[in-house]
Design an enzyme around this catalytic site. Sequence first.
Site, PDB file in Angstrom:
ATOM      1  N   LYS A  31       0.743  -1.175  -0.007  1.00 16.70           N
ATOM      2  CA  LYS A  31       0.111  -0.058   0.006  1.00 16.70           C
ATOM      3  C   LYS A  31       0.966   1.353   0.015  1.00 16.70           C
ATOM      4  CE  LYS A  31      -2.086  -1.222   3.824  1.00 16.70           C
ATOM      5  NZ  LYS A  31      -1.627  -2.309   4.028  1.00 16.70           N
ATOM      6  N   THR A  32       1.761   1.212   1.095  1.00 13.75           N
ATOM      7  CA  THR A  32       2.580   2.418   1.100  1.00 13.75           C
ATOM      8  C   THR A  32       3.519   2.697  -0.087  1.00 13.75           C
ATOM      9  OG1 THR A  32       2.704   2.146   3.320  1.00 13.75           O
ATOM     10  CG2 THR A  32       4.432   3.675   2.568  1.00 13.75           C
ATOM     11  N   ASP A 216      -2.336   7.810   3.921  1.00 11.58           N
ATOM     12  CA  ASP A 216      -1.927   6.511   4.351  1.00 11.58           C
ATOM     13  C   ASP A 216      -2.481   6.260   5.553  1.00 11.58           C
ATOM     14  OD1 ASP A 216      -0.588   4.135   3.985  1.00 11.58           O
ATOM     15  OD2 ASP A 216       1.527   4.807   4.176  1.00 11.58           O
ATOM     16  N   GLU A 217      -2.584   4.834   5.868  1.00 13.44           N
ATOM     17  CA  GLU A 217      -2.931   4.198   7.356  1.00 13.44           C
ATOM     18  C   GLU A 217      -4.404   4.935   7.666  1.00 13.44           C
ATOM     19  OE1 GLU A 217      -1.366   2.227   8.967  1.00 13.44           O
ATOM     20  OE2 GLU A 217       0.794   2.345   8.392  1.00 13.44           O
ATOM     21  N   GLN A 247      -5.875  -3.182  10.431  1.00 15.95           N
ATOM     22  CA  GLN A 247      -4.950  -2.589  11.129  1.00 15.95           C
ATOM     23  C   GLN A 247      -5.472  -1.661  11.952  1.00 15.95           C
ATOM     24  OE1 GLN A 247      -0.948  -2.774   9.529  1.00 15.95           O
ATOM     25  NE2 GLN A 247      -1.948  -3.609   7.480  1.00 15.95           N
ATOM     26  N   ARG A 603       4.455  -7.511  10.943  1.00 14.62           N
ATOM     27  CA  ARG A 603       5.773  -6.838  10.814  1.00 14.62           C
ATOM     28  C   ARG A 603       6.894  -7.701  10.467  1.00 14.62           C
ATOM     29  NH1 ARG A 603       3.761  -3.130   9.210  1.00 14.62           N
ATOM     30  NH2 ARG A 603       1.962  -4.419   9.441  1.00 14.62           N
TER      31      ARG A 603
END
Length: 745
Positions: A31-32, A216-217, A247, A603
């Site tokens: 995504k990022t 983002d996020e 998330q 992660r």
Amino acid sequence: MNLDHLNKEQQRAATHTEGPLLILAGAGSGKTATMTHRIAYLIEQGVSPYSILAVTFTNKAAGEMRDRVEKLVGPCPGMWIMTFHAMSLRILRGHYYAAGYDKNFVVYDTVDQKTIIKNITKEQNIDSKQYPAAYLLAIISKEKETDSGPEQFLEKSDDSPKAKTIYNVYNEYQRQLKANNAMDFDDLLLNALHVLRDNQDILAQYQHRFRYIMVDEYQDTNHIQYEIIRMLAMAHQNLCVVGDDDQCIYQWRGADIRNILDFEKDFPAAKVIKLEQNYRSCGNILAAAHSVIKNNRGRKAKKLWTEAEAGSPIVYKRCDSDKEEAYYVAQEIDLLCGSGNRSYDDFAVLYRTNAQSRLFEDALKRRRIPYQILSGFSFYERKETKDMICYLRLVVNPTDDLALKRIINEPKRGMGPTTLNKIGALAYVKGKSLFDILSDEDVIYSLPSRASASVKEMMDVIRLCQQEKENLRVSDIYDNLLVKTGYLKALEDENTIEAESRIENLLDFKSFIFDFEEEKANSGEKATLEEFLERVATDSDTDKYDDKSGKVTLMTMHSAKGLEFPIVFMPGMEDGLFPGHRAMDSENGIEEERRLCYVGMTRAKERLFLTSAAYRVLYGQGDYTRESAFLRELDKSLLHEAGDTVYEPSRRTNNRLGVNTGSFDGFSENPPFRPYGFDPLKYAKKAVKESASGSGEEFMHGDRVTHGKFGHGIVVDVDAKTVTVVFEEAGMKKLAKGIAPLKKV
Ligand code: ATP
Ligand code: MG
């Protein structure tokens, strides 16, 4: 632009530039990375960086994203890549008057906020046991998250004495912030929202400017943040949000998962792109994370797949105690590093609460494994750093009474509470700031004799820095304050280990200032004190994380979001700790913890270790524990249970820093880790003092000189207090003697 290394869906997302777009995808699906390429693509299509606004979750993420974009398309001046708070701050700096503030308003952090609340409860005779500062602040913050001021709070409330008390505190708190020309963190967002909402012309200006907006996020935006973005995007509708409902881990701070689930309602024209291939983790890790998160009910169903191999199984170890757990983790790191191709920065230990960190620190220290710890209580919250920040704040904003109160007797200047109260009363009656009052010579002379001289000295230094601010680097100002206010000397005179470590911290802070100056210089921008303080105010823990540090990283799962590590340890997999006690009361609570568990597990790129302790001491309370509900949910076929811990000393004789650890007994006390033969502290101290005292030279007309900020020049005039220099680049400057970083060449 070559988008070949993106997959088809990522390419579609990167090139869909007009109209609202939702990229909804699981962890590690790029995504990022896609958002970064999208920005680069826009610029390559001829969009001016000036029209782009990209919002990220941390300053660190913002910096990284800018770097990557600039690597792809070259320098991008004028582009806003920043956090919500930094963006709000930027808007408010430009339109402070519309928010009803003065130009140099300051931002208060949690420590400042607590101080103010404590003062208020004292003044209002409120029982601080019944109403602790943290409790009151939590309520105030909750109110602000929904744009509800003291009056609205009162209206909603039940008229009980408790509500009345909270109202009074909230009201007085806001009044004091305003009087100090200060905002807290929530105010930043709230005031930015109000400025945009209440001033059509200002809103139009930003709407016009930002033709392309990205977040983002997105799953962790709260209502206010959402409103800001929605308003900005209304004109062009080119809003691209990127997130993962699995998330969302900041509901407790007001993040509203509906922002993501309802995006299609708010922007009916929205296109939705899902990314399903995970590029980060091995198959087993992904499958394990999925087996946990699939138990959440309120989620959009999605499953990630990967081309990567299954990799090693997830290792789980049930330890006898929390001490053994820490020992085990340190030992595993030691073994994996010792077997060759791993370096310490491949490892992260991600825990649920900061209170867990200490045992890991101990265990790593014993094995002389270098680590960096990111916790809420380091760096900015250290007393000495905080003091120096307050000095710096006064240079920018003399009306900052809170800062002045904090440092006026740091170091001791004989300004006890009684004297300070008198000055405070005087300031109150005259409607002036403390700094103004203390600028009056008569007031200074009326102080007790010991205070009189030292307070005057302190005021002189701050004033001098204020005057010369434009002629000095931030680091010069810092050195001068550190030395000339007597702060450094007081610590040196203490001559204790503790004072020494405080000095170390202050010098550590200076390297942080250097980094800031260097970063600004690299991007061709000016490094001003105002901006530095903004950075300090809006920095979060994660921003200090350095992925090339050669150190094991310790941090909470919350701060790890968006990051990745080859090997991840998740300790404390126990009911009551993770999921936490309070969360276990409600399904919502459990689901948020489960998402956090998913964030933690995803992660990991190659290896994942989970541990729990049968007996744990937390906040002074020892207790036997039950294994975490999340372990019970985890697909057992992916799990390998580790055997008993074999207690043994570190096997390697040489670690990566070349220090011989010899036959090292893992449990004996050892001197602190010092990799170098010389005393760096001594050198750093000397440098600070030299920089603060200038060269002490006398200058004459015609002298060739160099200046810390302006470079080479020639002296053209000298009088009792100033030196006038014509610089090759910066032109003519009149500089105050005694503080100007000038040297003859
Ligand atoms: P998170 O949900 O944790 O924020 P994310 O979806 O933002 O994750 P990224 O951090 O962008 O994911 O990417 C995860 C990893 O996958 C990174 O190391 C990235 O470089 C890599 N990656 C992303 N897309 C691709 C691709 N198309 N090919 C190869 N590697 C990729
Ligand atoms: Mg990401």
